[in-house]
Design an enzyme around this catalytic site. Structure first.
Site, PDB file in Angstrom:
ATOM      1  N   LYS A   1      -2.887  -9.546   3.679  1.00  0.00           N
ATOM      2  CA  LYS A   1      -4.195  -9.567   4.325  1.00  0.00           C
ATOM      3  C   LYS A   1      -4.234 -10.567   5.485  1.00  0.00           C
ATOM      4  CE  LYS A   1      -6.496  -6.449   2.038  1.00  0.00           C
ATOM      5  NZ  LYS A   1      -6.801  -5.163   2.728  1.00  0.00           N
TER       6      LYS A   1
ATOM      7  N   TYR B   1      -0.803 -10.181  -1.964  1.00  0.00           N
ATOM      8  CA  TYR B   1      -2.036  -9.633  -1.372  1.00  0.00           C
ATOM      9  C   TYR B   1      -2.552 -10.540  -0.259  1.00  0.00           C
ATOM     10  CZ  TYR B   1      -6.841  -7.754  -1.371  1.00  0.00           C
ATOM     11  OH  TYR B   1      -8.052  -7.208  -1.021  1.00  0.00           O
TER      12      TYR B   1
ATOM     13  N   SER C   1      -9.357  -9.611   3.813  1.00  0.00           N
ATOM     14  CA  SER C   1      -9.985 -10.136   2.603  1.00  0.00           C
ATOM     15  C   SER C   1     -10.079 -11.641   2.699  1.00  0.00           C
ATOM     16  CB  SER C   1      -9.136  -9.741   1.384  1.00  0.00           C
ATOM     17  OG  SER C   1      -9.476 -10.488   0.248  1.00  0.00           O
TER      18      SER C   1
ATOM     19  N   VAL D   1       0.048   5.795   3.037  1.00  0.00           N
ATOM     20  CA  VAL D   1       0.160   5.101   4.323  1.00  0.00           C
ATOM     21  C   VAL D   1       1.532   4.472   4.535  1.00  0.00           C
ATOM     22  CG1 VAL D   1      -2.311   4.670   4.486  1.00  0.00           C
ATOM     23  CG2 VAL D   1      -0.838   2.974   3.360  1.00  0.00           C
TER      24      VAL D   1
ATOM     25  N   ASN E   1      -8.044   1.110   5.573  1.00  0.00           N
ATOM     26  CA  ASN E   1      -8.660   0.582   4.364  1.00  0.00           C
ATOM     27  C   ASN E   1      -7.777   0.696   3.126  1.00  0.00           C
ATOM     28  OD1 ASN E   1     -11.086  -0.060   2.518  1.00  0.00           O
ATOM     29  ND2 ASN E   1     -10.470   1.970   1.822  1.00  0.00           N
TER      30      ASN E   1
ATOM     31  N   ALA F   1      -0.858 -12.699   1.552  1.00  0.00           N
ATOM     32  CA  ALA F   1       0.053 -12.659   2.699  1.00  0.00           C
ATOM     33  C   ALA F   1      -0.163 -11.392   3.517  1.00  0.00           C
ATOM     34  CB  ALA F   1       1.498 -12.740   2.221  1.00  0.00           C
TER      35      ALA F   1
END
Length: 255
Positions: A166, A162, A149, A69, A97, A164
């Protein structure tokens, strides 16, 4: 229309990123079971192929596609491939996802690790959403579903990168929901918690696992299939008037 009919995805096409395992695989299989044609994408091409094979073996419609991605050209190619899957040149549902983790306490968190996680989660969602945009229908069936999350909602220790990324996805979701509403495209996010390869490190550590379970009111990890049903809801006509929302599917972790 019968009440249960609103949950059908018959005649629709979906592109799911990070669908080679875990929640992404469960979502791809649930979409297919609900009637959608699904393009299963993952950076692990063999894993994506295996999930697509399970779907077709069960009588569903699916194809697989190798996708990192972070690569915008690859995202464009995947969007075009998905648009051709249903035969009508439309992608009804995009599920952003794809994800990864690179945990470290902030003082030891390297810049490359911070950028990598932001690029996969946040920039990946940006690239795939923009790539799919021309193929989304304007008839009220267009959906973008982003995965955030609890880390992006309330923070977490040892994963500032992670958290930041999300949190950024929450902002992206709400902004796109407002912007794309004029096209009758809904944009929502889910904040799931499940027993997946990404959470295996926590579940395998006795102390971390115990602390995590203490924060989950239901006191257990969900199976990916339990999470997938919420994606089917938000992708379906049952959620036609829901946009800009974040749905925690986490056993009550975020209340």
């Amino acid at each position: 229309m019968a009440y249960l009919d609103v949950f059908s995805l018959a005649g629709r096409t979906a592109l799911v990123t990070g669908a080679g395992s875990g929640i992404g695989a469960a979502v791809a299989e649930a979409f297919a079971a609900a009637g959608a044609a699904v393009l299963v994408t993952d950076v692990d091409g063999a894993a994506a192929e295996a999930v697509a094979a399970r779907i077709t073996d069960a009588g569903g419609t699916a194809a697989h596609h190798l996708l990192d991605v972070r690569d915008r050209a690859a995202a464009d190619a995947a969007a075009a491939r998905a648009a051709g899957l249903g035969g009508d040149g439309v992608v009804h549902v995009l599920v952003n996802n794809a994800g990864a983790i690179a945990p470290a306490l902030f003082g030891k968190l390297e810049e490359d690790a911070f950028r990598q996680i932001v690029e996969i989660h946040l920039m990946g969602a940006f690239s795939c959403s923009q790539a799919v945009l021309p193929f989304l229908p304007d008839d009220g069936t267009g959906r973008i579903l982003n995965v955030t999350s609890a880390a992006g909602l309330v923070g977490t220790i040892g994963q500032a990168n992670y958290g930041a990324a999300k949190a950024g996805i929450v902002g992206l979701t709400k902004s796109l929901a407002k912007e794309l509403a004029r096209r009758q495209v809904t944009v929502n996010a889910l904040a799931p918690l499940a027993a997946t390869p990404m959470t295996e490190g926590i579940r395998a550590n006795e102390k971390l696992a115990a602390k995590t379970l203490e924060r989950i009111p239901l006191g257990r990890w969900a199976e990916p299939a339990e999470i997938a049903a919420s994606f089917v809801f938000l992708a379906s006509d049952a959620a036609s008037y829901v946009t800009g929302q974040v749905l925690p599917v986490d056993g009550g972790t975020v209340i």
